[in-house]
Design an enzyme around this catalytic site. Structure first.
Site, mmCIF file in Angstrom:
data_model
loop_
_atom_site.group_PDB
_atom_site.id
_atom_site.type_symbol
_atom_site.label_atom_id
_atom_site.label_comp_id
_atom_site.label_asym_id
_atom_site.label_seq_id
_atom_site.Cartn_x
_atom_site.Cartn_y
_atom_site.Cartn_z
ATOM 1 N N HIS A 67 3.861 -0.584 -6.166
ATOM 2 C CA HIS A 67 3.075 -1.109 -7.286
ATOM 3 C C HIS A 67 3.379 -0.343 -8.583
ATOM 4 C CE1 HIS A 67 -0.367 -3.438 -8.780
ATOM 5 N NE2 HIS A 67 -0.553 -2.411 -9.582
ATOM 6 N N VAL A 89 0.664 3.733 -4.458
ATOM 7 C CA VAL A 89 2.068 3.614 -4.871
ATOM 8 C C VAL A 89 2.795 2.536 -4.076
ATOM 9 C CG1 VAL A 89 2.212 6.027 -5.554
ATOM 10 C CG2 VAL A 89 2.916 5.359 -3.248
ATOM 11 N N GLU A 90 2.095 1.875 -3.170
ATOM 12 C CA GLU A 90 2.740 0.820 -2.388
ATOM 13 C C GLU A 90 2.100 -0.533 -2.732
ATOM 14 O OE1 GLU A 90 4.028 2.059 1.630
ATOM 15 O OE2 GLU A 90 3.140 3.995 1.193
ATOM 16 N N MET A 91 1.210 -1.038 -1.919
ATOM 17 C CA MET A 91 0.643 -2.361 -2.205
ATOM 18 C C MET A 91 -0.633 -2.283 -3.035
ATOM 19 S SD MET A 91 1.483 -3.975 1.552
ATOM 20 C CE MET A 91 1.817 -5.697 1.287
#
Lengths: 407, 407
Positions: free
Chosen positions: A156, A198-200
């Protein structure tokens, strides 16, 4: 088990042969095949009947080549006659084994067709992410060995994650998930990236709200989880796990060779396997996934540079807060490793040969020369199995009640 | 053609009925079915023999319901008796037609199985992007109607593109590509996003260097393009185009209805189709894709607010530098429109009913009330066809010569 393996590791570093490695386990009062079976059981996996212990010299077949009966000296590598490699083959069958069929149960949860089908949709579902852009497949792509082939995944806001994306292929056979093993199974794992900022960058509440706003998902969840009331985040992760159990890659050249097909590996690759034992690789990278079963300090004998082993990432220490777990990571599973560069948790090494050489220095106190590294890498390439055939799922459209994507 | 359509548009805005619309074309000296055929020929598409002109009352069949023979008043919508809708059906068959089979030739280029297969790989190939993260499928996803369901696509560095991603499904039947029609065919289109700094941010040189470093791609290109010397960027785009020709969605309820299956559309949906004619929608949204054939100013009668029609995006003017092309866009194809919210080039409208109402005000000078918008939207939902079944391709690994991803 940690100490036992460190002892074995040192023995390997001192030049122990395959039989020496096997003896490490035997010393512990368990033959290798039993241990492998035990590890699989620890991971809560139940293979379909007749699979894991019925297909010839597979790892989990206690009747085949128990370590205690291994020969007293390392089998020699020479011509192509099958008989010459019988000992090597038996040892390999015992310590590794072939990729079994997809399991039918994980951690006591039955893998049903309804859950697999729903999980396939969710694996490619961008609305699990806050942006509606990132899917599981973004970082664990079906097309690229179940990983993403970049040093660390982009998530993200184009943020870079802290570690290289591990492959999802055969991950169901790992004893635990993530580089630091902080998730005990794939369902627990799946809950992580969905929420990681930091991912979804989503939340369980947002995921449930999103999926619940889409009538077709409500139906599919009801069919897959008839005992749940409505859609739950836990069921989302269980469906993802169910799909991921199908992402196994059988029939690698190594598997065919270990099952008796002499033509499946070249003399050079067989030498690589021999070196894999002799140099001590197999002391950590064992079990059906050639890794994924236990934890080891990275840099046990010589710590690699900060680029490869960043000082700030203390590995399993962040899970256990135990000093001896500083810079400890799960031994990376090596199935399909030829497809999943770059290597190590830092994703900073692109060449398999170079990765092998670094392991020699860091873990085994041994200079693995270029020729040896080349042969070991060639052997590792025989671990590339038949890749999964996955039909891209058609996803149901959003409704007026579906939360909008946020950039 | 532009002026002719503007005239027709105004006629439609003044309340012309379906027959009036058909007459617009007839006035121009060509019956509608011939025109549809001509448009398809203009786009350089050749359907397989027996497809476009052999499957019953399809649009391109000049023998069916030429516009000149349309009835003198709009067919009434009433009960479910098939005979009652014969006129409406004939008009619809003439002006739209059913989705034909995938074409076998585009712009003089033969669609071969080798190119389709290579194109499938390239469509999911993250190494076409500088980051090795973004694929064609990122913004034109097979799972979500060939688009990405966000207002404007997220590209390299999490930048947002200037316009909503148009669907790739059935795009081969459009007369030109992009919202402003700046690419004449899919191959030309494919070259755009690969290079756009806010999308994949690569260059033709980098793409060729990357693919040429991977032996399997060298083989596949040689098989698909035996007359080319090595891999060329043009061949990359031609392979992508070949794959994209297969992304057609036949067998929508509308197609089945227009071919004579009375049960394929409800009375409400048929009323929606009737309204689609009566309100003038069909004057721009016609041809087999219900759009994609011609250009029109957005806000011809009342310019929408800046959120929906941003002042800075002057549409086709940026292609032609012609004053009359300010805020002119390609009429959006409406096949599978129920799957591709949000709507308009700005991607700021999430409801199909709302989009219909905005079109009424902006383009037709007519308040389409809630009931009418609902029926038209219900009709538009009958344009959702059978979605493509695509197996996720397995991609060959990089080599030491492959350029590394750049974040």
């Amino acid at each position: 088990m940690g100490n036992r393996w460190k002892t074995c590791l040192m023995a390997a570093a001192l030049g122990a042969m395959a039989v020496g490695l096997a003896a490490c386990a035997a010393d512990d009062g368990a033959d290798e095949s039993t241990r492998a079976q035990q590890d699989t059981a620890d991971a809560g996996i139940h293979a379909p009947a007749g699979t894991m212990d019925g297909d010839g010299p597979a790892a989990a077949d206690g009747a085949v080549a128990p370590a205690g009966s291994a020969p007293a000296s390392a089998p020699e590598v020479a011509g192509a006659s099958g008989g010459e490699h019988d000992n090597l083959r038996q040892t390999a069958a015992s310590l590794f084994g072939v990729i079994p069929e997809a399991p039918t149960e994980v951690s006591g949860r039955t893998v049903t067709p309804e859950r697999v089908e729903l999980g396939r949709m969710l694996f490619f579902e961008p609305r699990l992410s806050r942006s509606h852009v990132i899917t599981c497949n973004t970082c664990h792509s079906i097309g690229t060995g179940g990983a993403d082939n970049v040093p660390a995944s982009i998530g993200h806001g184009w943020q870079r994650g802290p570690r290289n994306s591990p492959t999802v292929f055969n991950a169901v056979f790992n004893a635990a998930q993530f580089w630091d093993g902080r998730a005990s199974d794939l369902a627990e794992q799946a809950a992580g990236p969905v929420q990681a900022s930091v991912e979804m960058n989503s939340t369980p509440e947002l995921v449930v709200q999103t999926l619940s706003s889409i009538p077709r998902y409500v139906e599919l969840f009801a069919e897959a989880f008839p005992e749940s009331e409505g859609i739950t985040f836990e069921d989302v992760t269980i469906a993802l796990e169910a799909f991921e159990t199908t992402l196994v890659t059988p029939d690698a050249p190594f598997d065919r060779w270990v099952q008796g097909d002499d033509s499946a590996m070249t003399a050079n690759e067989i030498e690589g396997l021999q070196l894999f034992f002799e140099t001590g690789c197999a002391s950590c990278h064992n079990g059906v996934n050639f890794g994924g079963q236990s934890y080891f300090p990275f840099g046990v004998l010589e710590r690699p540079g900060a680029e490869i082993l960043p000082v700030g990432d203390k590995g399993r220490f962040e899970v256990t807060s135990t000093a001896t777990d500083e810079y400890v990571f799960r031994a990376s599973p090596l199935r399909n490793v030829a497809l999943t560069a770059p290597y190590f948790h830092s994703g900073q090494v692109w060449s398999l040969e170079e990765a092998v050489a670094i392991m020699g220095t860091a873990q085994l106190g041994r200079d693995i020369n270029e020729e040896e590294a080349g042969k070991i890498a060639d052997f590792l390439r025989t671990l590339t199995g038949r890749q999964p055939e996955v039909v891209y799922p058609i996803l149901p459209p959003s409704t007026p009640d579906t939360p909008r994507p946020e950039r």
